[in-house]
Design an enzyme around this catalytic site. Structure first.
Site, mmCIF file in Angstrom:
data_model
loop_
_atom_site.group_PDB
_atom_site.id
_atom_site.type_symbol
_atom_site.label_atom_id
_atom_site.label_comp_id
_atom_site.label_asym_id
_atom_site.label_seq_id
_atom_site.Cartn_x
_atom_site.Cartn_y
_atom_site.Cartn_z
ATOM 1 N N GLU A 224 83.187 25.252 -5.218
ATOM 2 C CA GLU A 224 83.607 24.368 -6.303
ATOM 3 C C GLU A 224 84.626 25.042 -7.221
ATOM 4 O O GLU A 224 84.435 25.140 -8.429
ATOM 5 C CB GLU A 224 82.378 23.865 -7.081
ATOM 6 C CG GLU A 224 81.404 23.098 -6.181
ATOM 7 C CD GLU A 224 80.185 22.547 -6.900
ATOM 8 O OE1 GLU A 224 79.775 23.125 -7.924
ATOM 9 O OE2 GLU A 224 79.644 21.528 -6.424
ATOM 10 N N ARG B 260 74.978 33.356 -3.954
ATOM 11 C CA ARG B 260 74.604 31.971 -3.682
ATOM 12 C C ARG B 260 75.292 31.426 -2.424
ATOM 13 O O ARG B 260 76.448 31.747 -2.161
ATOM 14 C CB ARG B 260 74.920 31.088 -4.893
ATOM 15 C CG ARG B 260 74.112 31.509 -6.119
ATOM 16 C CD ARG B 260 74.423 30.664 -7.330
ATOM 17 N NE ARG B 260 73.750 29.381 -7.357
ATOM 18 C CZ ARG B 260 74.354 28.214 -7.421
ATOM 19 N NH1 ARG B 260 75.670 28.123 -7.419
ATOM 20 N NH2 ARG B 260 73.646 27.094 -7.487
ATOM 21 N N ASP C 60 72.349 18.981 -2.179
ATOM 22 C CA ASP C 60 72.360 19.413 -3.571
ATOM 23 C C ASP C 60 71.245 18.764 -4.386
ATOM 24 O O ASP C 60 71.506 17.847 -5.155
ATOM 25 C CB ASP C 60 73.727 19.070 -4.180
ATOM 26 C CG ASP C 60 73.954 19.760 -5.514
ATOM 27 O OD1 ASP C 60 73.136 20.614 -5.883
ATOM 28 O OD2 ASP C 60 74.946 19.428 -6.181
ATOM 29 N N GLU D 62 66.314 28.356 -3.663
ATOM 30 C CA GLU D 62 66.680 27.910 -5.016
ATOM 31 C C GLU D 62 66.202 26.480 -5.247
ATOM 32 O O GLU D 62 66.544 25.573 -4.491
ATOM 33 C CB GLU D 62 68.203 27.991 -5.199
ATOM 34 C CG GLU D 62 68.691 27.448 -6.545
ATOM 35 C CD GLU D 62 70.219 27.595 -6.752
ATOM 36 O OE1 GLU D 62 70.857 28.397 -6.048
ATOM 37 O OE2 GLU D 62 70.742 26.893 -7.636
ATOM 38 N N GLU E 21 68.725 17.247 -12.623
ATOM 39 C CA GLU E 21 70.082 16.703 -12.501
ATOM 40 C C GLU E 21 70.119 15.375 -11.742
ATOM 41 O O GLU E 21 70.722 14.408 -12.201
ATOM 42 C CB GLU E 21 70.990 17.728 -11.811
ATOM 43 C CG GLU E 21 72.399 17.203 -11.578
ATOM 44 C CD GLU E 21 73.326 18.245 -10.958
ATOM 45 O OE1 GLU E 21 72.899 19.393 -10.757
ATOM 46 O OE2 GLU E 21 74.483 17.889 -10.677
HETATM 47 C C1 BDP Z 1 75.566 21.074 -8.662
HETATM 48 C C2 BDP Z 1 75.926 20.800 -10.069
HETATM 49 C C3 BDP Z 1 76.994 21.699 -10.567
HETATM 50 C C4 BDP Z 1 76.646 23.134 -10.267
HETATM 51 C C5 BDP Z 1 76.418 23.288 -8.789
HETATM 52 C C6 BDP Z 1 75.938 24.669 -8.389
HETATM 53 O O1 BDP Z 1 76.341 19.456 -10.169
HETATM 54 O O2 BDP Z 1 77.099 21.464 -11.944
HETATM 55 O O3 BDP Z 1 77.616 23.992 -10.701
HETATM 56 O O4 BDP Z 1 75.414 22.425 -8.392
HETATM 57 O O5 BDP Z 1 74.777 24.800 -8.034
HETATM 58 O O6 BDP Z 1 74.318 20.500 -8.466
HETATM 59 O O7 BDP Z 1 76.698 25.617 -8.393
#
Ligand code: BDP
Length: 679
Positions: A286, A319, A365, A387, A393
């Site tokens: 990301e 991660r 996610d 994790e 969320e």
């Molecule tokens: C997602 C979230 C984001 C996090 C990402 C993560 O939307 O805000 O940065 O995971 O785990 O669920 O890095």
């Protein structure tokens, strides 16, 4: 206030005979040792006794005279029986015993950490009014790493935070008054958490400098608070730090200068914080920088940091949330679910011993329902952490009630069959299947500076339950719920039973009115609260449901789909790959089926969608009624907080129900069998 005190309420114990018993047990107390951890244990016991028994403890120095003895094995060995000493030698360093012998109570840890956990255990029993006259407790945690990740930013915001602002940072500064951080450490240690990372995994501009002398003195102050509660502090780092901080021209993990930079940096950190835990790293994910920029892989990246941390016993928590977030939605072959396994599995055996891979419980996610990530357990030579996300969320954002312990238990109980039957996630992350040096569990925290810490008062149960579950995964969701309710709201039967059944049904209820049958993602983009069925359908994130007029679901089979199912061992591979074998709740995660496809439960997919959505909404109304019936049995503050959350949950559930039902009615043209109103 009672909101603030979460599960450490220490309310006066009004049951006469219990009170009398506790007073007499705690007549003359000795606690041995000088470590800050011992002072924390002492302080906690004092608070508990003061609150519950309205009594100041009388301390003695003399073990012989005392009738209540607390200390680590080295301090009190002479006063124990041989068999008790033996019990302790068989336990890990965090283990302890709480035992009655010769009319005395002993809380003895292998180390001071065990002492602290033992004291918390004793207090927990007091809070639930247990009979403490004949104790024979022997305890140690199942998991070595029991970590919490804060996603807090220096500007005071919390990424995916639903409980106000950060308790660590405010307006670009680390908070001066650290009382709240200390209280947080108390709560975390009371459920056995032993590691914390204190900044967001997305390390933006200023947080990059946390590892410089601009911030390290203050971070040390925070580390000291946590270390007095047996919790090690970690920092999330920016992979491109050498460039950002010191203007190096590259962050290439194989570059000599870069390696040297990290070595010096780590040495500097340990000068400030000798018991620093290590780094948490989100790389090539990301839009965060990482080794891919330099044509290196993730083993190269993690190992560079591992080498720098090795001399200090520091760890790299790396991660595995690595996927292409800019994919073309037209490209059906690219399956985000495959990404973690495809990236990391080939690297097995290449990571240093002090690297732990942190793997989200599911391949996507933190959706309300996902299969277990096939990467977990698939790398016999690489330490792993699973994790979880305590922050809700995608599960109602602490507005909607969603007790997540049953979800996590399902993950932990999942049998991967990686080394034959019994290769459950629970045994894998406990290090019992592969010879991991380090392993365990991490989770994203759900707290903030709201007075009640978690926004929704009942969301406290997820933080409590997370700690308790990963200490002892054999505890049931119900046991954990009841422990939490008793400590939080008192021991009245009606309160414990009603809140208990609300918590236990809440995940299913939430699932009922949101995205059906494991397909996930029908949420408002960006925000992730509330329905938006096609919100992510034509986006770049790889999160699709593929609904058309004929059917819905993602084909992840080997023959006609993305081949994701091939990442599992047998029999899971076949169970997921073969349509008729696939469990209903994950059907649309693995298969694209017609709306009239019949589920194992006898309903068609479309009818199931209607049924669960009508039902989910009604169940929210039932939750509200249940809660309202408890008004006279608790304080107004907490009652009103939760009542208000249910009002909002009801609005949300209605939006979901109506949008999902209408969408699929319009897509499919198939009417509801019971002719209920669909708009
Ligand atoms: C997602 C979230 C984001 C996090 C990402 C993560 O939307 O805000 O940065 O995971 O785990 O669920 O890095």
């Amino acid at each position: 206030s009672s909101k603030y005190k979460m599960w450490l309420q220490y309310e006066i114990c009004t049951v006469e005979q219990v009170n009398v018993q506790y007073q007499s047990l705690l007549r003359n107390v000795v606690i041995k040792g000088n470590d800050p951890i011992i002072f924390s244990a002492k302080d906690e016991l004092q608070r508990a006794v003061k609150g519950m028994l309205d009594h100041e403890l009388s301390w003695t120095e003399n073990v012989q005279e005392a009738n209540f003895v607390i200390g680590n094995i080295n301090e009190v060995a002479d006063f124990l029986k041989e068999e008790q000493r033996q019990l302790l030698t068989d336990l890990t360093e965090e283990g302890y015993i709480v035992q009655t012998s010769n009319q005395k109570t002993y809380i003895v840890g292998n180390t001071d950490k065990g002492v602290l956990y033992g004291v918390h255990h004793f207090i927990r029993l007091m809070q639930i009014n247990s009979d403490l006259s004949q104790l024979q407790i022997v305890e140690q945690p199942k998991n070595q790493f029991r970590m919490i990740n804060q996603w807090d930013n220096l500007d005071g915001t919390v990424e995916r935070g639903y409980s106000g602002q950060s308790i660590f940072y405010q307006n670009g500064k680390i908070v001066k008054d650290k009382k709240r951080i200390r209280d947080y450490a108390r709560y975390l240690s009371s459920v056995g958490i032993n590691a914390i990372s204190i900044n967001n995994v997305n390390v933006w501009e200023e947080e990059t400098y946390f590892i410089t002398n601009k911030y390290l003195a203050e971070i040390k102050a925070i580390a000291d608070i946590f270390s007095a509660y047996a919790i090690r502090l970690y920092l999330s780092i920016n992979f491109a730090s050498p460039m950002a901080i010191d203007g190096l021209s590259t962050a290439d993990p194989l570059n000599k200068e870069v390696k040297q930079w990290w070595k010096e940096k780590v040495a500097e950190i340990y000068e400030y914080i000798p018991d620093f835990g290590g780094f948490v790293v989100k790389a090539d994910s990301e839009h965060r920088p990482g080794p891919f920029t330099y044509n290196r892989d993730h083993a190269d990246g993690a190992n560079m940091l591992a080498e720098a941390l090795e001399p200090y016993d520091g760890k790299v928590v790396w991660r595995c949330f690595v996927y292409n977030c800019l994919q073309d939605w037209r490209d059906r072959a690219t399956d985000r679910a495959r990404a973690a396994y495809d990236h990391f599995k080939p690297l097995d055996g290449r990571f240093h011993e002090n690297v732990l891979l942190q793997i989200k419980n599911g391949p996507m996610d933190f959706q309300v329902r996902e299969p277990v990530s096939p990467l977990l357990g698939a790398m016999p030579q690489t330490n792993q952490l699973v994790e979880f996300q305590v922050a809700q969320e995608y599960t109602g954002q602490q507005i909607d009630l969603c007790y997540l312990i049953p979800q996590w238990k399902q993950v932990l109980d999942f049998d991967t069959h990686i080394k034959g039957t019994g290769s459950t996630i629970s045994e894998i992350v406990a290090g019992n299947i592969h010879a991991y040096k380090y392993s365990g569990i991490a989770a994203v925290s759900n707290i903030g500076d709201d007075e009640n810490w978690t926004g929704h008062t009942l969301a406290q149960a997820n933080l409590y339950g997370y700690g308790r579950l990963i200490w002892d995964p054999s505890l049931s969701s119900q046991e954990i719920a009841e422990e939490w309710i008793s400590q939080t709201f008192g021991n009245q039967k009606e309160v414990v039973e009603k809140i208990g059944s609300m918590l236990l049904s809440s995940w299913t209820i939430y699932e009922n009115y949101t995205a059906p049958l494991g397909v996930g993602w029908m949420v408002t983009p960006g925000i992730h609260y509330g329905p938006n069925i096609d919100g992510y359908e034509y986006s770049r994130w790889g999160t699709y449901h593929f609904a058309d007029r004929e059917g819905i679901g993602v084909d992840r089979t080997i023959e006609t789909g993305t081949g994701y199912t091939d990442q599992y061992e047998e029999p899971n591979r076949s169970i997921y790959n073969i349509l008729s074998e696939c469990p209903d709740e994950l059907l649309l995660f693995f298969h694209h089926v017609p709306y009239k496809y019949t589920l194992k439960n006898g309903e068609t997919v479309i009818q199931h969608i209607y049924n669960t959505h009508f039902k989910g909404y009604e169940q929210v109304e039932d939750l509200m009624d249940s809660w309202n019936s408890l008004e006279s049995l608790m304080d107004n503050d907490r009652f009103k907080n939760v009542q208000d959350r249910f009002r909002r949950q009801k609005i949300n559930a209605k939006e979901w129900r109506d949008q999902i039902n209408s969408y699929f009615y319009r897509k499919s043209g198939i009417a509801d069998q019971y002719n209920r109103t669909i708009y």
